[in-house]
Motif scaffolding. Structure first.
Motif, mmCIF file in Angstrom:
data_model
loop_
_atom_site.group_PDB
_atom_site.id
_atom_site.type_symbol
_atom_site.label_atom_id
_atom_site.label_comp_id
_atom_site.label_asym_id
_atom_site.label_seq_id
_atom_site.Cartn_x
_atom_site.Cartn_y
_atom_site.Cartn_z
ATOM 1 N N GLU A 60 -47.241 -25.430 -54.132
ATOM 2 C CA GLU A 60 -46.351 -24.469 -53.496
ATOM 3 C C GLU A 60 -45.554 -25.244 -52.455
ATOM 4 N N ALA A 61 -44.241 -25.247 -52.594
ATOM 5 C CA ALA A 61 -43.364 -25.960 -51.670
ATOM 6 C C ALA A 61 -42.505 -24.942 -50.934
ATOM 7 N N GLU A 67 -35.100 -17.941 -39.081
ATOM 8 C CA GLU A 67 -36.255 -17.204 -38.558
ATOM 9 C C GLU A 67 -36.717 -16.105 -39.508
ATOM 10 N N TYR A 68 -35.867 -15.717 -40.439
ATOM 11 C CA TYR A 68 -36.152 -14.572 -41.292
ATOM 12 C C TYR A 68 -36.460 -14.944 -42.739
ATOM 13 N N SER A 69 -35.935 -16.076 -43.214
ATOM 14 C CA SER A 69 -36.008 -16.402 -44.643
ATOM 15 C C SER A 69 -36.540 -17.802 -44.906
ATOM 16 N N SER A 70 -37.072 -17.968 -46.116
ATOM 17 C CA SER A 70 -37.503 -19.290 -46.572
ATOM 18 C C SER A 70 -37.361 -19.373 -48.087
ATOM 19 N N PHE A 71 -37.298 -20.608 -48.583
ATOM 20 C CA PHE A 71 -37.265 -20.878 -50.012
ATOM 21 C C PHE A 71 -38.662 -21.312 -50.424
ATOM 22 N N ARG A 72 -39.069 -20.925 -51.637
ATOM 23 C CA ARG A 72 -40.359 -21.356 -52.164
ATOM 24 C C ARG A 72 -40.196 -21.790 -53.616
ATOM 25 N N ILE A 73 -40.718 -22.979 -53.908
ATOM 26 C CA ILE A 73 -40.770 -23.471 -55.286
ATOM 27 C C ILE A 73 -42.241 -23.610 -55.649
ATOM 28 N N SER A 106 -41.258 -22.066 -60.850
ATOM 29 C CA SER A 106 -40.740 -20.798 -60.338
ATOM 30 C C SER A 106 -40.049 -21.056 -59.015
ATOM 31 N N ALA A 107 -39.034 -20.240 -58.702
ATOM 32 C CA ALA A 107 -38.326 -20.358 -57.427
ATOM 33 C C ALA A 107 -38.143 -18.968 -56.845
ATOM 34 N N HIS A 108 -38.402 -18.852 -55.543
ATOM 35 C CA HIS A 108 -38.361 -17.554 -54.869
ATOM 36 C C HIS A 108 -37.621 -17.661 -53.540
ATOM 37 N N LEU A 109 -36.991 -16.562 -53.165
ATOM 38 C CA LEU A 109 -36.435 -16.394 -51.831
ATOM 39 C C LEU A 109 -37.369 -15.445 -51.094
ATOM 40 N N ILE A 110 -37.871 -15.873 -49.959
ATOM 41 C CA ILE A 110 -38.783 -15.060 -49.160
ATOM 42 C C ILE A 110 -38.004 -14.532 -47.961
ATOM 43 N N THR A 111 -37.961 -13.213 -47.800
ATOM 44 C CA THR A 111 -37.340 -12.617 -46.618
ATOM 45 C C THR A 111 -38.426 -11.953 -45.785
ATOM 46 N N LYS A 143 -29.718 -16.678 -52.420
ATOM 47 C CA LYS A 143 -30.188 -16.475 -53.799
ATOM 48 C C LYS A 143 -29.603 -17.530 -54.720
ATOM 49 N N SER A 144 -28.302 -17.791 -54.574
ATOM 50 C CA SER A 144 -27.677 -18.797 -55.448
ATOM 51 C C SER A 144 -28.216 -20.192 -55.135
ATOM 52 N N GLU A 145 -28.508 -20.479 -53.851
ATOM 53 C CA GLU A 145 -29.082 -21.777 -53.490
ATOM 54 C C GLU A 145 -30.479 -21.956 -54.077
ATOM 55 N N VAL A 146 -31.307 -20.921 -53.979
ATOM 56 C CA VAL A 146 -32.678 -20.996 -54.515
ATOM 57 C C VAL A 146 -32.637 -21.158 -56.024
ATOM 58 N N TRP A 147 -31.777 -20.408 -56.676
ATOM 59 C CA TRP A 147 -31.637 -20.497 -58.134
ATOM 60 C C TRP A 147 -31.255 -21.926 -58.524
ATOM 61 N N LYS A 148 -30.295 -22.505 -57.802
ATOM 62 C CA LYS A 148 -29.843 -23.863 -58.113
ATOM 63 C C LYS A 148 -30.947 -24.890 -57.859
ATOM 64 N N ILE A 149 -31.623 -24.811 -56.726
ATOM 65 C CA ILE A 149 -32.661 -25.805 -56.411
ATOM 66 C C ILE A 149 -33.841 -25.674 -57.380
#
Length: 166
Positions: A60-61, A67-73, A106-111, A143-149
């Motif tokens: 899990e990366a 302060e509100y969001s993070s990316f998870r791969i 898998s790639a996720h946006l965490i809010t 969302k587009s950044e997470v999808w791309k990464i």
């Protein structure tokens, strides 16, 4: 509870052949680390069978964006029948591994990653307003950044394994 928006859902890569497990492991870890992700190994399981080693690796990366969001791969690798083999590489013999690898990415946006709204249920209506009107543009961009990464990481795994087919 933090909101998890899935943008890449268990995209699968299958490879059967000769590869360097140590180099694959280090390369993928460094790829994520170089992009400032905090990588944690959630599971490492190894079984020795007569046909070779079976392994299960889960990563899990996470990368905090604000302060509100993070990316998870997330990466899940299942390896079957892994055996050491000697391969002629240029003028030297090199020890590599042979077997089957199945990787899921898998790639996720965490809010609301710090669960600010959950700790104050009386303000839950404000969360909907905040996400719908004030933070919507940022969420769409992320969302587009997470999808791309996510796809970049998927393609990196696939390209690295394809190096061994030539």
């Amino acid at each position: 509870m933090a909101n998890k928006i899935t943008l890449l859902d268990s995209e699968k890569i299958t490879f059967n052949g000769v590869f360097d497990l140590k180099e694959l492991y280090e390369h993928l870890y460094e790829w994520l680390n170089w992009r400032k992700y905090d990588v944690s190994e959630r599971k490492y399981k190894e079984k020795i069978k007569p046909t070779g080693k079976d392994m299960e690796i889960k990563w899990e990366a996470n990368k905090d964006i604000d302060e509100y969001s993070s990316f998870r791969i997330e990466m899940e690798a299942m390896l079957f029948g892994i055996n050491d083999v000697e391969v002629q590489k240029d003028t030297a013999k090199v020890k590599m591994q042979k077997g089957e690898i199945n990787v899921k990415v898998s790639a996720h946006l965490i809010t609301d990653r710090k669960e600010m709204w959950q700790s104050r249920p009386q303000f839950s209506f404000l969360q909907a307003f905040y996400e719908k009107y004030l933070y919507r543009g940022a969420v769409e961009r992320m969302k587009s950044e997470v999808w791309k990464i996510g796809w970049d990481f998927y393609n990196e795994v696939k390209a690295f394994l394809n190096l061994y087919t030539f």
